[in-house]
Design a protein around this motif. Structure first.
Motif, PDB file in Angstrom:
ATOM      1  N   THR A  29       0.822  -1.220   0.000  1.00  0.00           N
ATOM      2  CA  THR A  29       0.000   0.000   0.000  1.00  0.00           C
ATOM      3  C   THR A  29       0.856   1.271   0.000  1.00  0.00           C
ATOM      4  O   THR A  29       0.410   2.315  -0.460  1.00  0.00           O
ATOM      5  CB  THR A  29      -0.991   0.035   1.186  1.00  0.00           C
ATOM      6  OG1 THR A  29      -0.248   0.046   2.409  1.00  0.00           O
ATOM      7  CG2 THR A  29      -1.932  -1.139   1.160  1.00  0.00           C
ATOM      8  N   ARG A  34       2.867   6.322  -2.886  1.00  0.00           N
ATOM      9  CA  ARG A  34       3.986   6.809  -3.701  1.00  0.00           C
ATOM     10  C   ARG A  34       3.525   7.145  -5.126  1.00  0.00           C
ATOM     11  O   ARG A  34       3.980   8.124  -5.727  1.00  0.00           O
ATOM     12  CB  ARG A  34       5.108   5.756  -3.740  1.00  0.00           C
ATOM     13  CG  ARG A  34       5.862   5.653  -2.429  1.00  0.00           C
ATOM     14  CD  ARG A  34       6.850   4.497  -2.413  1.00  0.00           C
ATOM     15  NE  ARG A  34       7.531   4.423  -1.136  1.00  0.00           N
ATOM     16  CZ  ARG A  34       8.676   5.071  -0.874  1.00  0.00           C
ATOM     17  NH1 ARG A  34       9.267   5.776  -1.803  1.00  0.00           N
ATOM     18  NH2 ARG A  34       9.208   4.988   0.329  1.00  0.00           N
ATOM     19  N   ARG A  92      10.290   4.814  -6.263  1.00  0.00           N
ATOM     20  CA  ARG A  92      11.262   4.520  -5.194  1.00  0.00           C
ATOM     21  C   ARG A  92      12.330   5.600  -5.102  1.00  0.00           C
ATOM     22  O   ARG A  92      13.198   5.541  -4.243  1.00  0.00           O
ATOM     23  CB  ARG A  92      11.950   3.165  -5.429  1.00  0.00           C
ATOM     24  CG  ARG A  92      11.003   2.014  -5.715  1.00  0.00           C
ATOM     25  CD  ARG A  92      10.219   1.600  -4.502  1.00  0.00           C
ATOM     26  NE  ARG A  92       9.100   0.737  -4.874  1.00  0.00           N
ATOM     27  CZ  ARG A  92       8.130   0.395  -4.052  1.00  0.00           C
ATOM     28  NH1 ARG A  92       8.109   0.831  -2.810  1.00  0.00           N
ATOM     29  NH2 ARG A  92       7.144  -0.375  -4.455  1.00  0.00           N
ATOM     30  N   SER A 101       5.286  11.580   2.510  1.00  0.00           N
ATOM     31  CA  SER A 101       4.654  11.739   3.836  1.00  0.00           C
ATOM     32  C   SER A 101       3.568  12.817   3.828  1.00  0.00           C
ATOM     33  O   SER A 101       2.456  12.564   4.283  1.00  0.00           O
ATOM     34  CB  SER A 101       5.694  12.039   4.910  1.00  0.00           C
ATOM     35  OG  SER A 101       6.283  10.837   5.305  1.00  0.00           O
ATOM     36  N   ALA A 104       0.569  11.502   2.036  1.00  0.00           N
ATOM     37  CA  ALA A 104      -0.141  10.429   2.761  1.00  0.00           C
ATOM     38  C   ALA A 104      -0.943  10.940   3.966  1.00  0.00           C
ATOM     39  O   ALA A 104      -1.722  10.177   4.537  1.00  0.00           O
ATOM     40  CB  ALA A 104       0.848   9.351   3.206  1.00  0.00           C
ATOM     41  N   ARG A 110      -6.251   9.462   1.511  1.00  0.00           N
ATOM     42  CA  ARG A 110      -6.345   8.227   2.293  1.00  0.00           C
ATOM     43  C   ARG A 110      -7.689   7.527   2.043  1.00  0.00           C
ATOM     44  O   ARG A 110      -7.739   6.333   1.871  1.00  0.00           O
ATOM     45  CB  ARG A 110      -6.172   8.508   3.800  1.00  0.00           C
ATOM     46  CG  ARG A 110      -4.825   9.120   4.175  1.00  0.00           C
ATOM     47  CD  ARG A 110      -4.489   8.860   5.632  1.00  0.00           C
ATOM     48  NE  ARG A 110      -4.171   7.470   5.856  1.00  0.00           N
ATOM     49  CZ  ARG A 110      -2.989   6.917   5.620  1.00  0.00           C
ATOM     50  NH1 ARG A 110      -2.000   7.638   5.183  1.00  0.00           N
ATOM     51  NH2 ARG A 110      -2.790   5.632   5.829  1.00  0.00           N
ATOM     52  N   GLY A 130       1.489  -2.071   5.207  1.00  0.00           N
ATOM     53  CA  GLY A 130       1.298  -0.623   5.270  1.00  0.00           C
ATOM     54  C   GLY A 130       1.453  -0.092   6.673  1.00  0.00           C
ATOM     55  O   GLY A 130       2.319  -0.539   7.434  1.00  0.00           O
ATOM     56  N   ILE A 133      -3.288  -1.010   8.038  1.00  0.00           N
ATOM     57  CA  ILE A 133      -4.069  -2.110   7.457  1.00  0.00           C
ATOM     58  C   ILE A 133      -4.871  -2.830   8.555  1.00  0.00           C
ATOM     59  O   ILE A 133      -6.077  -3.017   8.420  1.00  0.00           O
ATOM     60  CB  ILE A 133      -3.153  -3.109   6.687  1.00  0.00           C
ATOM     61  CG1 ILE A 133      -2.225  -2.358   5.728  1.00  0.00           C
ATOM     62  CG2 ILE A 133      -4.008  -4.149   5.933  1.00  0.00           C
ATOM     63  CD1 ILE A 133      -2.899  -1.456   4.730  1.00  0.00           C
ATOM     64  N   ARG A 181      10.524  10.100  10.678  1.00  0.00           N
ATOM     65  CA  ARG A 181       9.435   9.396   9.974  1.00  0.00           C
ATOM     66  C   ARG A 181       8.550   8.647  10.962  1.00  0.00           C
ATOM     67  O   ARG A 181       7.331   8.617  10.810  1.00  0.00           O
ATOM     68  CB  ARG A 181      10.007   8.455   8.922  1.00  0.00           C
ATOM     69  CG  ARG A 181      10.483   9.218   7.711  1.00  0.00           C
ATOM     70  CD  ARG A 181      11.018   8.296   6.649  1.00  0.00           C
ATOM     71  NE  ARG A 181       9.995   7.424   6.092  1.00  0.00           N
ATOM     72  CZ  ARG A 181      10.214   6.607   5.075  1.00  0.00           C
ATOM     73  NH1 ARG A 181      11.392   6.545   4.528  1.00  0.00           N
ATOM     74  NH2 ARG A 181       9.266   5.839   4.613  1.00  0.00           N
ATOM     75  N   ASP A 185       4.582   9.406  11.067  1.00  0.00           N
ATOM     76  CA  ASP A 185       3.647   8.294  10.830  1.00  0.00           C
ATOM     77  C   ASP A 185       2.726   8.052  12.028  1.00  0.00           C
ATOM     78  O   ASP A 185       1.561   7.723  11.865  1.00  0.00           O
ATOM     79  CB  ASP A 185       4.420   6.989  10.545  1.00  0.00           C
ATOM     80  CG  ASP A 185       4.944   6.923   9.116  1.00  0.00           C
ATOM     81  OD1 ASP A 185       4.571   7.779   8.305  1.00  0.00           O
ATOM     82  OD2 ASP A 185       5.736   6.001   8.822  1.00  0.00           O
ATOM     83  N   ARG A 188       0.081  11.574  12.844  1.00  0.00           N
ATOM     84  CA  ARG A 188      -0.852  12.249  11.930  1.00  0.00           C
ATOM     85  C   ARG A 188      -2.290  12.000  12.413  1.00  0.00           C
ATOM     86  O   ARG A 188      -2.566  11.039  13.133  1.00  0.00           O
ATOM     87  CB  ARG A 188      -0.650  11.773  10.490  1.00  0.00           C
ATOM     88  CG  ARG A 188      -1.006  10.343  10.278  1.00  0.00           C
ATOM     89  CD  ARG A 188      -1.142   9.991   8.817  1.00  0.00           C
ATOM     90  NE  ARG A 188      -1.333   8.570   8.740  1.00  0.00           N
ATOM     91  CZ  ARG A 188      -0.485   7.720   8.207  1.00  0.00           C
ATOM     92  NH1 ARG A 188       0.620   8.161   7.648  1.00  0.00           N
ATOM     93  NH2 ARG A 188      -0.728   6.436   8.212  1.00  0.00           N
TER      94      ARG A 188
HETATM   95  O1   DC Z   1       6.082   1.788   3.117  1.00  0.00           O
HETATM   96  P1   DC Z   1       6.591   2.999   2.337  1.00  0.00           P
HETATM   97  O2   DC Z   1       7.840   3.620   2.896  1.00  0.00           O
HETATM   98  O3   DC Z   1       6.691   2.723   0.865  1.00  0.00           O
HETATM   99  O4   DC Z   1       5.433   4.094   2.541  1.00  0.00           O
HETATM  100  C1   DC Z   1       5.499   5.334   1.909  1.00  0.00           C
HETATM  101  C2   DC Z   1       4.729   6.373   2.731  1.00  0.00           C
HETATM  102  O5   DC Z   1       3.342   6.121   2.720  1.00  0.00           O
HETATM  103  C3   DC Z   1       5.148   6.526   4.200  1.00  0.00           C
HETATM  104  O6   DC Z   1       5.307   7.912   4.465  1.00  0.00           O
HETATM  105  C4   DC Z   1       3.966   6.023   4.989  1.00  0.00           C
HETATM  106  C5   DC Z   1       2.802   6.129   4.039  1.00  0.00           C
HETATM  107  N1   DC Z   1       1.858   5.032   4.152  1.00  0.00           N
HETATM  108  C6   DC Z   1       0.687   5.256   4.834  1.00  0.00           C
HETATM  109  O7   DC Z   1       0.498   6.350   5.364  1.00  0.00           O
HETATM  110  N2   DC Z   1      -0.247   4.267   4.937  1.00  0.00           N
HETATM  111  C7   DC Z   1      -0.045   3.074   4.372  1.00  0.00           C
HETATM  112  N3   DC Z   1      -0.980   2.130   4.467  1.00  0.00           N
HETATM  113  C8   DC Z   1       1.172   2.820   3.671  1.00  0.00           C
HETATM  114  C9   DC Z   1       2.105   3.819   3.588  1.00  0.00           C
END
Ligand code: DC
Length: 228
Positions: A29, A34, A92, A101, A104, A110, A130, A133, A181, A185, A188
């Motif tokens: 996810t 991304r 990537r 970030s 997201a 979302r 993710g 999830i 990060r 994460d 938020r």
């Molecule tokens: O897992 P990753 O590093 O590829 O995730 C990229 C960004 O997306 C990271 O800032 C967290 C966010 N993300 C999110 O908020 N919710 C998810 N389910 C997956 C990733």
């Protein structure tokens, strides 16, 4: 099955391994957040300071941002497509990583991606990784794993990975970035990263990739046998 956890702790490695073992579908996810970020960059919806949320919402509502995964038989892995184009490599890169970030945290982004994730997983037989999830996308998942490792260990792994790619990196900087990060994460407003009450916590600071996969496969097998 849901795999959530901190950045750079090997969630996708674990999720891919377990999906392969059970011949399940694997959905990354993070790649979806991304891909939306890449769309923002390529369509000039970010001016270096602010994301043009109004235009982004309009494009999402009008169905102009289509994301899907297609299996690459040569590489034996799924790749991310944005509007029919393979964007696996681009998403990537550093440009996307630096902006993902803030993208997201946007609530309508979302909402849209969570709807798509639920649609992708509605038939079951899926491993999704993710941040939200087990808590939000599939609160009824059969198995929830919350994966983590000590911040210093994760920074060291990231440092070794980048160094092996020949990049000029500084450990202290990476360590700081990992901690930042984690903070973003988990703080938020919409669907922050947190361990679901019924998730199994695995700290992989001192266990190998193979060992962690074996632990999770055994757990999943127990659940599958119970439901037979
Ligand atoms: O897992 P990753 O590093 O590829 O995730 C990229 C960004 O997306 C990271 O800032 C967290 C966010 N993300 C999110 O908020 N919710 C998810 N389910 C997956 C990733």
């Amino acid at each position: 099955m849901a795999v959530d956890g901190h950045s750079s702790c090997g969630k996708s490695t674990l999720a891919k391994d377990v999906a392969k073992h059970f011949c399940y579908k694997y959905i990354d996810t993070g790649a979806m957040y991304r891909a939306v970020t890449l769309y923002v960059i390529e369509n000039n919806l970010y001016d270096g300071k602010k994301i043009n949320e109004e235009a982004l919402k309009k494009d999402l509502d009008e169905g102009k941002i289509k994301i899907d995964f297609r299996y690459n038989p040569e590489l034996k892995k799924p790749e991310t497509y944005l509007n029919e184009k393979n964007v696996e490599k681009k998403i990537r890169g550093i440009e996307v990583s630096n902006l993902v970030s803030p993208v997201a945290v946007i609530p309508f982004v979302r909402r849209e991606l969570v709807d798509l994730q639920r649609e992708m997983g509605k038939e079951g037989g899926i491993v999704m990784d993710g941040r939200d999830i087990g808590t939000n996308v599939f609160p009824d998942a059969d198995l929830k794993i919350f994966l983590t490792a000590d911040a210093e260990v994760r920074a060291q792994r990231r440092y070794d990975e980048l160094k092996a790619k020949g990049e000029d990196v500084n450990f202290e900087e990476i360590f700081k970035n990992v901690k930042e990060r984690d903070y973003i994460d988990s703080h938020r407003e919409t669907n922050p990263l947190r361990q679901a009450e019924d998730a199994i916590l695995i700290n992989n600071s001192n266990i190998s990739i193979k060992e962690q996969s074996e632990i999770v496969i055994e757990l999943a097998e127990k659940i599958l046998n119970k439901s037979k």
